[in-house]
Design a protein around this motif. Structure first.
Motif, PDB file in Angstrom:
ATOM      1  N   ALA A 288       2.606  25.792  20.439  1.00 32.12           N
ATOM      2  CA  ALA A 288       1.517  25.125  19.716  1.00 32.12           C
ATOM      3  C   ALA A 288       1.377  25.694  18.311  1.00 32.12           C
ATOM      4  CB  ALA A 288       0.199  25.288  20.480  1.00 32.12           C
ATOM      5  N   PHE A 289       0.633  24.973  17.479  1.00 36.19           N
ATOM      6  CA  PHE A 289       0.271  25.498  16.162  1.00 36.19           C
ATOM      7  C   PHE A 289      -1.159  25.072  15.859  1.00 36.19           C
ATOM      8  CE2 PHE A 289       1.362  21.234  14.892  1.00 36.19           C
ATOM      9  CZ  PHE A 289       0.563  20.979  13.789  1.00 36.19           C
ATOM     10  N   ALA A 290      -1.809  25.884  15.035  1.00 39.63           N
ATOM     11  CA  ALA A 290      -3.211  25.632  14.694  1.00 39.63           C
ATOM     12  C   ALA A 290      -3.363  25.575  13.186  1.00 39.63           C
ATOM     13  CB  ALA A 290      -4.111  26.722  15.276  1.00 39.63           C
ATOM     14  N   ARG A 291      -4.323  24.786  12.734  1.00 41.94           N
ATOM     15  CA  ARG A 291      -4.720  24.748  11.330  1.00 41.94           C
ATOM     16  C   ARG A 291      -6.150  25.274  11.239  1.00 41.94           C
ATOM     17  NH1 ARG A 291      -3.717  18.868   9.157  1.00 41.94           N
ATOM     18  NH2 ARG A 291      -4.794  18.380  11.110  1.00 41.94           N
ATOM     19  N   TYR A 292      -6.369  26.178  10.309  1.00 39.64           N
ATOM     20  CA  TYR A 292      -7.676  26.811  10.210  1.00 39.64           C
ATOM     21  C   TYR A 292      -7.984  27.123   8.746  1.00 39.64           C
ATOM     22  CZ  TYR A 292      -5.370  31.271   9.313  1.00 39.64           C
ATOM     23  OH  TYR A 292      -4.632  32.272   8.733  1.00 39.64           O
ATOM     24  N   ARG A 293      -9.212  27.480   8.494  1.00 42.48           N
ATOM     25  CA  ARG A 293      -9.635  27.894   7.161  1.00 42.48           C
ATOM     26  C   ARG A 293     -10.728  28.951   7.289  1.00 42.48           C
ATOM     27  NH1 ARG A 293     -14.378  25.315   5.507  1.00 42.48           N
ATOM     28  NH2 ARG A 293     -13.827  25.727   3.326  1.00 42.48           N
ATOM     29  N   ILE A 294     -10.907  29.711   6.218  1.00 42.32           N
ATOM     30  CA  ILE A 294     -11.977  30.713   6.183  1.00 42.32           C
ATOM     31  C   ILE A 294     -13.253  29.998   5.771  1.00 42.32           C
ATOM     32  CG2 ILE A 294     -12.769  32.852   5.129  1.00 42.32           C
ATOM     33  CD1 ILE A 294      -9.828  33.553   4.613  1.00 42.32           C
ATOM     34  N   SER A 295     -14.168  29.898   6.695  1.00 43.48           N
ATOM     35  CA  SER A 295     -15.406  29.161   6.423  1.00 43.48           C
ATOM     36  C   SER A 295     -16.507  30.067   5.886  1.00 43.48           C
ATOM     37  CB  SER A 295     -15.895  28.469   7.700  1.00 43.48           C
ATOM     38  OG  SER A 295     -16.091  29.424   8.728  1.00 43.48           O
ATOM     39  N   ASP A 296     -16.523  31.338   6.296  1.00 39.01           N
ATOM     40  CA  ASP A 296     -17.573  32.273   5.860  1.00 39.01           C
ATOM     41  C   ASP A 296     -16.878  33.571   5.462  1.00 39.01           C
ATOM     42  OD1 ASP A 296     -19.673  34.094   5.595  1.00 39.01           O
ATOM     43  OD2 ASP A 296     -20.873  33.075   7.116  1.00 39.01           O
ATOM     44  N   VAL A 297     -16.737  33.811   4.149  1.00 33.51           N
ATOM     45  CA  VAL A 297     -15.976  34.981   3.694  1.00 33.51           C
ATOM     46  C   VAL A 297     -16.696  36.283   4.031  1.00 33.51           C
ATOM     47  CG1 VAL A 297     -14.677  33.829   1.897  1.00 33.51           C
ATOM     48  CG2 VAL A 297     -16.991  34.646   1.399  1.00 33.51           C
ATOM     49  N   VAL A 298     -18.025  36.263   4.015  1.00 35.82           N
ATOM     50  CA  VAL A 298     -18.772  37.477   4.341  1.00 35.82           C
ATOM     51  C   VAL A 298     -18.535  37.865   5.799  1.00 35.82           C
ATOM     52  CG1 VAL A 298     -21.064  38.511   4.523  1.00 35.82           C
ATOM     53  CG2 VAL A 298     -20.505  37.025   2.582  1.00 35.82           C
ATOM     54  N   GLN A 299     -18.691  36.898   6.685  1.00 32.14           N
ATOM     55  CA  GLN A 299     -18.468  37.153   8.102  1.00 32.14           C
ATOM     56  C   GLN A 299     -17.009  37.511   8.370  1.00 32.14           C
ATOM     57  OE1 GLN A 299     -19.810  33.900  10.512  1.00 32.14           O
ATOM     58  NE2 GLN A 299     -20.067  35.162  12.332  1.00 32.14           N
ATOM     59  N   PHE A 300     -16.105  36.855   7.637  1.00 30.15           N
ATOM     60  CA  PHE A 300     -14.683  37.147   7.782  1.00 30.15           C
ATOM     61  C   PHE A 300     -14.399  38.596   7.396  1.00 30.15           C
ATOM     62  CE2 PHE A 300     -10.402  37.292   5.932  1.00 30.15           C
ATOM     63  CZ  PHE A 300      -9.650  36.807   6.987  1.00 30.15           C
ATOM     64  N   ARG A 301     -14.953  39.035   6.269  1.00 30.50           N
ATOM     65  CA  ARG A 301     -14.737  40.412   5.807  1.00 30.50           C
ATOM     66  C   ARG A 301     -15.302  41.412   6.805  1.00 30.50           C
ATOM     67  NH1 ARG A 301     -11.762  43.575   2.190  1.00 30.50           N
ATOM     68  NH2 ARG A 301     -12.873  45.577   2.003  1.00 30.50           N
ATOM     69  N   GLN A 302     -16.461  41.117   7.327  1.00 31.24           N
ATOM     70  CA  GLN A 302     -17.082  42.021   8.281  1.00 31.24           C
ATOM     71  C   GLN A 302     -16.312  42.068   9.607  1.00 31.24           C
ATOM     72  OE1 GLN A 302     -21.029  40.413   8.458  1.00 31.24           O
ATOM     73  NE2 GLN A 302     -21.739  41.498   6.607  1.00 31.24           N
ATOM     74  N   ALA A 303     -15.676  40.945   9.976  1.00 31.03           N
ATOM     75  CA  ALA A 303     -14.978  40.884  11.259  1.00 31.03           C
ATOM     76  C   ALA A 303     -13.602  41.530  11.208  1.00 31.03           C
ATOM     77  CB  ALA A 303     -14.855  39.425  11.709  1.00 31.03           C
ATOM     78  N   VAL A 304     -12.848  41.305  10.122  1.00 28.91           N
ATOM     79  CA  VAL A 304     -11.460  41.788  10.079  1.00 28.91           C
ATOM     80  C   VAL A 304     -11.290  42.977   9.158  1.00 28.91           C
ATOM     81  CG1 VAL A 304     -10.618  39.478  10.607  1.00 28.91           C
ATOM     82  CG2 VAL A 304     -10.803  40.201   8.221  1.00 28.91           C
ATOM     83  N   GLY A 305     -12.288  43.268   8.332  1.00 32.00           N
ATOM     84  CA  GLY A 305     -12.195  44.427   7.457  1.00 32.00           C
ATOM     85  C   GLY A 305     -11.093  44.264   6.429  1.00 32.00           C
ATOM     86  N   VAL A 306     -10.380  45.378   6.188  1.00 31.86           N
ATOM     87  CA  VAL A 306      -9.335  45.361   5.164  1.00 31.86           C
ATOM     88  C   VAL A 306      -8.047  44.737   5.673  1.00 31.86           C
ATOM     89  CG1 VAL A 306     -10.318  47.368   3.995  1.00 31.86           C
ATOM     90  CG2 VAL A 306      -8.606  47.703   5.802  1.00 31.86           C
ATOM     91  N   GLY A 307      -8.015  44.344   6.941  1.00 34.99           N
ATOM     92  CA  GLY A 307      -6.784  43.775   7.504  1.00 34.99           C
ATOM     93  C   GLY A 307      -6.415  42.432   6.926  1.00 34.99           C
ATOM     94  N   GLY A 308      -7.401  41.700   6.436  1.00 33.78           N
ATOM     95  CA  GLY A 308      -7.133  40.418   5.799  1.00 33.78           C
ATOM     96  C   GLY A 308      -6.610  39.359   6.753  1.00 33.78           C
ATOM     97  N   LEU A 309      -5.816  38.452   6.206  1.00 38.53           N
ATOM     98  CA  LEU A 309      -5.336  37.306   6.973  1.00 38.53           C
ATOM     99  C   LEU A 309      -4.466  37.720   8.151  1.00 38.53           C
ATOM    100  CD1 LEU A 309      -4.456  34.543   4.343  1.00 38.53           C
ATOM    101  CD2 LEU A 309      -6.254  34.516   6.062  1.00 38.53           C
TER     102      LEU A 309
END
Length: 295
Positions: free
Chosen positions: A87-108
């Motif tokens: 399978a493959f998925a298409r996604y986007r970063i919807s909330d950069v603040v929440q994204f930063r808090q969730a993944v930290g410096v690991g990024g994409l």
């Protein structure tokens, strides 16, 4: 150091400080301004932004729809026929603040690892649920299954600041160890169907041959019947003619019958008859005087 040199150095420092305080965010990005690792500003609109030089830093994130190919996942539908799903998925970063808090410096990279950990269980859960068979997965109903996977994956990815746009099943195959057994079963089914077709063909051929033989017998019987009737009528006509001839001239009739008897009994150049020369059979071979005397 002269005043001019000092002024030049000061000017360069000011220009550098000004340039260091300005950053640009294009339409494909979102940006966070961090101060000592803490978020102090969110820049989601494209254009110029400002930060405190040397104290604050800018981290940019892709705002476009991204794609993620998941590794092949083995699923077991309700009919226990195992399948390998890609399978493959298409996604986007919807909330950069929440994204930063969730993944930290690991990024994409860190985000995709965690998203992959969400997708694989959801795929196995949906495709292995009650009522979902391998035929369902391989049919047009897979569209509804992909929608269910998308809905569940989207809900689980929200805490990461990600929006799952779509999940698609690219390939659905059998495990390698099952392929040979499946092919053998398919061959057996095709051979059985071929044997059934051959048997039905032979049965139809037998019916056609039997009908043809029956038709031949009926035609021959009818022809024989017609021939016998014609032959009987001809014999009757011949006998009637003979009877008429016998009644009209008895002596000529006897003469004719004697000639027929001579023709049938004496055949070939060396035919020999052992018979009494005074027998009535030779009456018409004798002289007229002898015949008259015998009578």
């Amino acid at each position: 150091m002269t005043k001019g040199t000092i002024s030049l150095i000061a000017l360069v420092g000011v220009v550098f400080a000004i340039l260091s305080s300005v950053f640009i965010v294009d339409e494909r990005q979102k940006a966070l301004v961090l101060q000592f690792g803490q978020i102090v500003k969110v820049q989601e609109e494209p254009g110029l932004g400002f930060k405190i030089p040397f104290i604050q830093e800018v981290v940019r994130y892709d705002d476009r729809i991204l794609a993620l190919d998941t590794p092949a996942t083995e699923v077991t539908p309700s009919d226990d026929r195992r399948l390998v799903v890609d399978a493959f998925a298409r996604y986007r970063i919807s909330d950069v603040v929440q994204f930063r808090q969730a993944v930290g410096v690991g990024g994409l990279r860190a985000a995709e690892d965690r998203l992959e950990g969400i997708l694989n269980p959801v795929i196995r859960e949906v495709l292995g649920s009650d009522g979902v068979t391998s035929n369902t997965i391989l049919s047009a109903d897979r569209a509804s299954l992909m929608q269910r996977i998308t809905t569940q994956a989207r809900a689980r990815a929200l805490p990461l600041g990600l929006e799952v746009v779509d999940v698609r099943l690219k390939q659905t195959n059998l495990p390698e160890q099952n392929l040979e057994a499946t092919f053998a079963r398919m061959r057996a089914e095709r051979e059985r169907e071929a044997a059934d077709e051959i048997a039905r063909g032979e049965e139809a051929a037998l019916r056609v041959r039997a009908q043809a033989d029956r038709t031949v017998v009926e035609l021959v019987s009818e022809a024989q019947k017609t021939a016998d009737i014609t032959r009987g009528e001809a014999d009757a006509q011949r006998n009637a003619i003979f009877a008429d001839a016998y009644g009209a001239d008895e002596e000529f009739f006897e003469f004719r019958r004697s000639l027929d008897a001579y023709e049938k009994s004496i055949r070939g150049e060396n035919s020999t008859l052992v018979i009494n020369p005074n027998d009535a059979f030779f009456d018409y071979l004798k002289s007229p005087e002898g015949v008259a005397e015998r009578r």
